[in-house]
Design a protein around this motif. Structure first.
Motif, PDB file in Angstrom:
ATOM      1  N   SER A  75     -83.990  51.266 -23.966  1.00 37.31           N
ATOM      2  CA  SER A  75     -84.424  51.802 -25.254  1.00 37.31           C
ATOM      3  C   SER A  75     -83.956  50.919 -26.405  1.00 37.31           C
ATOM      4  CB  SER A  75     -83.884  53.226 -25.434  1.00 37.31           C
ATOM      5  OG  SER A  75     -84.308  53.775 -26.664  1.00 37.31           O
ATOM      6  N   GLU A  76     -82.731  50.419 -26.317  1.00 41.13           N
ATOM      7  CA  GLU A  76     -82.216  49.540 -27.368  1.00 41.13           C
ATOM      8  C   GLU A  76     -82.959  48.220 -27.397  1.00 41.13           C
ATOM      9  OE1 GLU A  76     -77.565  50.891 -27.880  1.00 41.13           O
ATOM     10  OE2 GLU A  76     -78.120  49.729 -26.094  1.00 41.13           O
ATOM     11  N   ILE A  77     -83.307  47.701 -26.236  1.00 38.75           N
ATOM     12  CA  ILE A  77     -84.070  46.445 -26.187  1.00 38.75           C
ATOM     13  C   ILE A  77     -85.443  46.628 -26.822  1.00 38.75           C
ATOM     14  CG2 ILE A  77     -85.132  44.748 -24.657  1.00 38.75           C
ATOM     15  CD1 ILE A  77     -82.726  45.281 -22.744  1.00 38.75           C
ATOM     16  N   MET A  80     -85.000  46.605 -30.467  1.00 40.52           N
ATOM     17  CA  MET A  80     -84.811  45.237 -30.939  1.00 40.52           C
ATOM     18  C   MET A  80     -86.134  44.494 -31.026  1.00 40.52           C
ATOM     19  SD  MET A  80     -81.311  44.466 -28.798  1.00 40.52           S
ATOM     20  CE  MET A  80     -80.903  42.826 -29.405  1.00 40.52           C
ATOM     21  N   GLU A  81     -87.032  44.733 -30.089  1.00 38.91           N
ATOM     22  CA  GLU A  81     -88.375  44.146 -30.174  1.00 38.91           C
ATOM     23  C   GLU A  81     -89.055  44.558 -31.477  1.00 38.91           C
ATOM     24  OE1 GLU A  81     -91.184  43.690 -26.681  1.00 38.91           O
ATOM     25  OE2 GLU A  81     -89.886  45.323 -25.993  1.00 38.91           O
ATOM     26  N   TYR A  82     -89.049  45.856 -31.756  1.00 39.94           N
ATOM     27  CA  TYR A  82     -89.689  46.348 -32.972  1.00 39.94           C
ATOM     28  C   TYR A  82     -89.041  45.731 -34.209  1.00 39.94           C
ATOM     29  CZ  TYR A  82     -91.881  50.002 -30.069  1.00 39.94           C
ATOM     30  OH  TYR A  82     -92.597  50.681 -29.121  1.00 39.94           O
ATOM     31  N   ASP A  83     -87.711  45.603 -34.191  1.00 42.35           N
ATOM     32  CA  ASP A  83     -87.015  45.003 -35.330  1.00 42.35           C
ATOM     33  C   ASP A  83     -87.383  43.534 -35.492  1.00 42.35           C
ATOM     34  OD1 ASP A  83     -85.678  47.258 -36.254  1.00 42.35           O
ATOM     35  OD2 ASP A  83     -83.936  46.941 -34.971  1.00 42.35           O
ATOM     36  N   ILE A  84     -87.593  42.836 -34.401  1.00 44.62           N
ATOM     37  CA  ILE A  84     -88.032  41.436 -34.473  1.00 44.62           C
ATOM     38  C   ILE A  84     -89.386  41.348 -35.176  1.00 44.62           C
ATOM     39  CG2 ILE A  84     -88.934  39.526 -33.073  1.00 44.62           C
ATOM     40  CD1 ILE A  84     -86.624  40.105 -31.106  1.00 44.62           C
ATOM     41  N   TYR A  85     -90.313  42.199 -34.782  1.00 48.08           N
ATOM     42  CA  TYR A  85     -91.641  42.174 -35.405  1.00 48.08           C
ATOM     43  C   TYR A  85     -91.541  42.506 -36.898  1.00 48.08           C
ATOM     44  CZ  TYR A  85     -93.171  42.408 -30.527  1.00 48.08           C
ATOM     45  OH  TYR A  85     -93.353  42.163 -29.193  1.00 48.08           O
TER      46      TYR A  85
END
Length: 255
Positions: A75-77, A80-85
């Motif tokens: 879930s954290e990964i 982090m994907e969403y935060d990267i975008y």
């Protein structure tokens, strides 16, 4: 003489610190929220406003969902994907992240997911590196992922204490990845760290206490774990400039 041989990255926890980093001559900012926790992902608003004020200064954004260790759940990964975008859309020039397994190895599955999300943006593997069980082995794994640089204290509390491993990492990395010393770097020791390690990029916050402008105060009421509600730590442009000057002086001595 221009400071062509060295780069300064300032860890900034606010837009005001970004402005101070810019005014002090920083080459790049690493933008973080949650500075007392070692840095967590900043908001989109913070990224956008920082991009506006930094001008030609580079903007790297940390992607870290919480404080604590670097062992992340699925879930954290995904978070982090969403935060990267979001960081990409908000104007980040680069990203800063890292992930480890429970045994202190680089988490290859997590890094594959995150590096894919990062696309063409340059990535710094952050101080998760200082919690790896085999630093030289981790170096090769990180190079394999295509990271641009590694932020590290040489697996010691401060970069000055870690110069031995930092020198070894710089030699092993060659021109494949930049080893960037960080933790406890300041204008008084930055030239010595450069001389001892051979590193060319340096990371520090240059923070100093700044008093709140509040006139009405109720000091007995604090928020969370705050101990001094009316003191804020901000980057000092004079300290950034002093570190840049120390590197320039060292550069001139080595020509």
């Amino acid at each position: 003489m221009e400071r062509n041989d060295f780069k300064i990255e300032i860890c900034s926890g606010s837009v005001l610190s970004c402005i101070a980093a810019r005014d002090g001559g920083a080459d790049r900012v690493e933008l973080c929220a949650g500075m007392p926790e070692g840095g967590t992902t900043p908001s989109c608003g913070m990224i956008r406003r920082s991009r506006e004020v930094l001008g030609n200064v580079g903007l790297n954004v940390i992607i870290r969902p919480r404080g604590g260790d670097f062992l992340y759940s699925d879930s954290e990964i995904r978070q982090m994907e969403y935060d990267i975008y979001s960081a990409q859309d908000a104007g980040a020039d680069g990203l800063v992240f890292g992930a480890l397994t429970e045994d202190g190895e680089v988490d290859e599955r997590a890094m594959t997911i995150l590096m894919t999300a990062a696309g063409d943006l340059p990535v710094t593997f952050h101080r998760a590196f200082d919690h790896t069980c085999r630093p030289l082995h981790a170096l090769e794994r990180i190079i394999g992922f295509g990271c641009r640089r590694i932020l590290t204290s040489g697996c010691m509390p401060t970069a000055y204490e870690g110069t031995g491993l930092l020198k070894e990492l710089v030699a092993a990395a060659g021109d494949r990845v930049s080893i960037m010393p960080g933790s406890g770097v300041n204008s008084g020791n930055i030239a010595a760290i450069a001389a001892e390690t051979g590193a060319h990029e340096f990371h520090f916050s240059a923070r100093r206490p700044a008093q709140s402008r509040m006139k009405f105060r109720r000091p007995e009421v604090v928020m969370g774990g705050e101990t001094d509600f009316y003191t804020i730590m901000e980057t000092d442009s004079a300290e950034v400039a002093a570190a840049a000057e120390a590197l320039l002086k060292y550069q001139s001595q080595t020509l």
